[in-house]
Structure formats: C-alpha cells, structure tokens
Design a protein around this motif. Structure first.
Motif, mmCIF file in Angstrom:
data_model
loop_
_atom_site.group_PDB
_atom_site.id
_atom_site.type_symbol
_atom_site.label_atom_id
_atom_site.label_comp_id
_atom_site.label_asym_id
_atom_site.label_seq_id
_atom_site.Cartn_x
_atom_site.Cartn_y
_atom_site.Cartn_z
ATOM 1 N N LEU A 208 0.829 -1.203 0.000
ATOM 2 C CA LEU A 208 0.000 0.000 0.000
ATOM 3 C C LEU A 208 0.868 1.259 0.000
ATOM 4 O O LEU A 208 0.550 2.250 -0.658
ATOM 5 C CB LEU A 208 -0.930 0.003 1.215
ATOM 6 N N GLU A 209 1.967 1.210 0.756
ATOM 7 C CA GLU A 209 2.848 2.376 0.825
ATOM 8 C C GLU A 209 3.593 2.608 -0.484
ATOM 9 O O GLU A 209 4.104 3.704 -0.714
ATOM 10 C CB GLU A 209 3.832 2.208 1.981
ATOM 11 N N GLY A 211 2.091 2.770 -3.190
ATOM 12 C CA GLY A 211 1.184 3.721 -3.827
ATOM 13 C C GLY A 211 0.742 3.376 -5.226
ATOM 14 O O GLY A 211 0.157 4.226 -5.923
ATOM 15 N N VAL A 215 -6.522 -1.564 -3.487
ATOM 16 C CA VAL A 215 -6.723 -2.350 -2.271
ATOM 17 C C VAL A 215 -7.087 -3.788 -2.588
ATOM 18 O O VAL A 215 -6.582 -4.721 -1.935
ATOM 19 C CB VAL A 215 -7.814 -1.704 -1.386
ATOM 20 N N LYS A 246 -3.470 4.708 1.723
ATOM 21 C CA LYS A 246 -3.278 5.153 0.344
ATOM 22 C C LYS A 246 -3.445 6.672 0.231
ATOM 23 O O LYS A 246 -2.670 7.343 -0.463
ATOM 24 C CB LYS A 246 -4.282 4.441 -0.576
ATOM 25 N N HIS A 247 -4.445 7.221 0.943
ATOM 26 C CA HIS A 247 -4.650 8.676 0.889
ATOM 27 C C HIS A 247 -3.444 9.418 1.466
ATOM 28 O O HIS A 247 -3.041 10.455 0.947
ATOM 29 C CB HIS A 247 -5.919 9.057 1.656
ATOM 30 N N ASN A 250 -0.647 9.249 -1.120
ATOM 31 C CA ASN A 250 -0.921 10.077 -2.290
ATOM 32 C C ASN A 250 -0.817 11.571 -1.962
ATOM 33 O O ASN A 250 -0.547 12.393 -2.846
ATOM 34 C CB ASN A 250 -2.323 9.769 -2.827
#
Length: 252
Positions: A208-209, A211, A215, A246-247, A250
C-alpha cells in the motif's frame, strides 16, 4: 603440585602472625601472595586478581572491612572471593561488608585451606555453568533462528494462497500441528495464526505504501479473497484502513 597449577591467593594481614596462618602449608597448595599494607593489598588484588583474598579484621574500625567493601564494589575485583578472619563478635559486620566467608580466631589453618579450596571450586563450577549456559543459549538461538527463518520464507512463498494454513505449514516443516503451535508459542509468544497474520499485514502495508496497487489487488496478493474482510482485519491490526494509508501516501 606444580607452581603453574597453583591458584593465586592473596593474604592481606596486619595483625595475625605469619606462622599462625600456616603459610608454609598454604604455599604448597596455592600461589601465595602477601601484603602487610592495606593500600598495597588493594593494588595487588586489582592488578593480580587472585581467586581468593584472606583479610584480617581483628579491629573492625581499621582497614579490614574497608578493604572488603572496596574489593567487592570494584568492577575489577568484585568477583574475587573474600575470607575475613577475626573475633566471633565481628562475624555479622564482616559478612554484611560483603565477605564470602568468615573464620573466627583463633582458627585451624587446615580449616582456612578447606575454605579457600571450596571457594575456588565453587567459583570454577559457576564459571563452567555460565559458559555452558551461554553455549546452550547460543545453540538455541541458532536453532530457533533457523526455524523462524524457514517458517517466514514458507509463508512468503505461499502468501497469496488463501488455503495455505497451519496443516500445510506443519507438513512442510516436517512436524505435527501441535508441535508447531507449541514451538512458535515458546519462541515468539504468539499463535501460528497470529504469526501468519502479522507477516501478511506487514506485507500489505509495504504494498500500500508503494502507492501503485489498488486495495483489492493488495488483498488478493496476501491471500484475502474478500477485500472488505481484508480492510476490516487491516484496521484491527494497524488502527487505520487501507484507504487511509493510500490517501496519506498520495498526499505526500
């Protein structure tokens, strides 16, 4: 006994006559060193680090107790066994000063010799046991390290398979399920399922990191067919949802 085989014993004696210590008998069994001066005796003990120090406290207001306290509080001599010689009424204060043994005067030189021999024997046994325990611990750490590494590698290799569970792990490790549970509980303090979940969730966080993965792909890559269930488990583990991660990435 050869001179090189004799163990070093230091006598710091200010008031007890040399012949009353049975020095000749002691010299046959130990490498005997003597000092009639407190400061000299302390310096000799620190430099030579004998196995045993024998010190007189015929007068507790004088240097004998202080010598004992200094030797026991010194990092270089704290391990040295100390036998104090003195009147029976000073035995308590002598032991409180840190002495390993106390012999009341007048005394039998043979008793002193036996005390010295016993202290050396005890020290040797403690040293040997410490070495053995260090060796055993090193061996156990090596074995446990290899076990955990093999288990982690196996989980990584099958991390995307939702059907890869405890039975499959135990089979590939060549042990029973119950042994796998017991060994992992002993080594890590957690269950097999908790161990697997930790590895999967840490892997999910790294993906996830990065990016670049949605998911649902992250969930599938670590063996979760239901992305909503994965998100709930992820939040339980990290205290945040995959989308929140994720937000954050980003937004950077």
């Amino acid at each position: 006994m050869n001179s090189e085989d004799r163990r070093p014993v230091l006598i710091i004696d200010k008031s007890i006559a040399r012949n009353s210590l049975g020095s000749e008998a002691l010299a046959k069994n130990f490498h005997l060193m003597e000092s009639n001066n407190d400061e000299e005796g302390l310096a000799m003990a620190r430099e030579l680090r004998p196995d045993v120090v024998v010190c007189d406290i015929s007068d507790p207001s004088r240097g004998g107790l202080l010598i004992c306290q200094k030797l026991k509080s010194d990092a270089y001599t704290g391990h040295v066994s100390i036998i104090l010689l003195g009147p029976i009424e000073y035995r308590t204060v002598g032991l409180q000063a840190g002495a390993d043994g106390y012999i009341s005067v007048p005394f039998d030189s043979h008793v002193l010799m036996l005390n010295i021999e016993n202290m050396i024997r005890l020290r040797d046994a403690m040293r040997d046991r410490a070495v053995q325990e260090m060796w055993v611990q090193s061996e156990l750490e090596g074995i446990s390290g290899r076990f955990i590494t093999k288990l982690e590698q196996m989980i990584f290799e099958n991390i995307s398979d939702p059907n890869f569970g405890v039975k499959e792990m135990a089979f590939q490790m060549g042990i029973s399920v119950s042994v796998l549970y017991r060994r992992l509980r002993f080594l890590k303090g957690i269950t097999v399922n908790e161990f697997v979940k930790k590895i999967r969730m840490q892997r999910a966080m790294k993906l996830l990191e990065a990016g670049i993965y949605p998911v649902n792909e992250v969930a599938a890559s670590i063996g979760y067919e239901d992305s909503k269930y994965f998100s709930r488990e992820f939040r339980k583990f990290f205290g945040k949802t995959p989308m929140e991660v994720k937000h954050r990435i980003n937004a950077q």
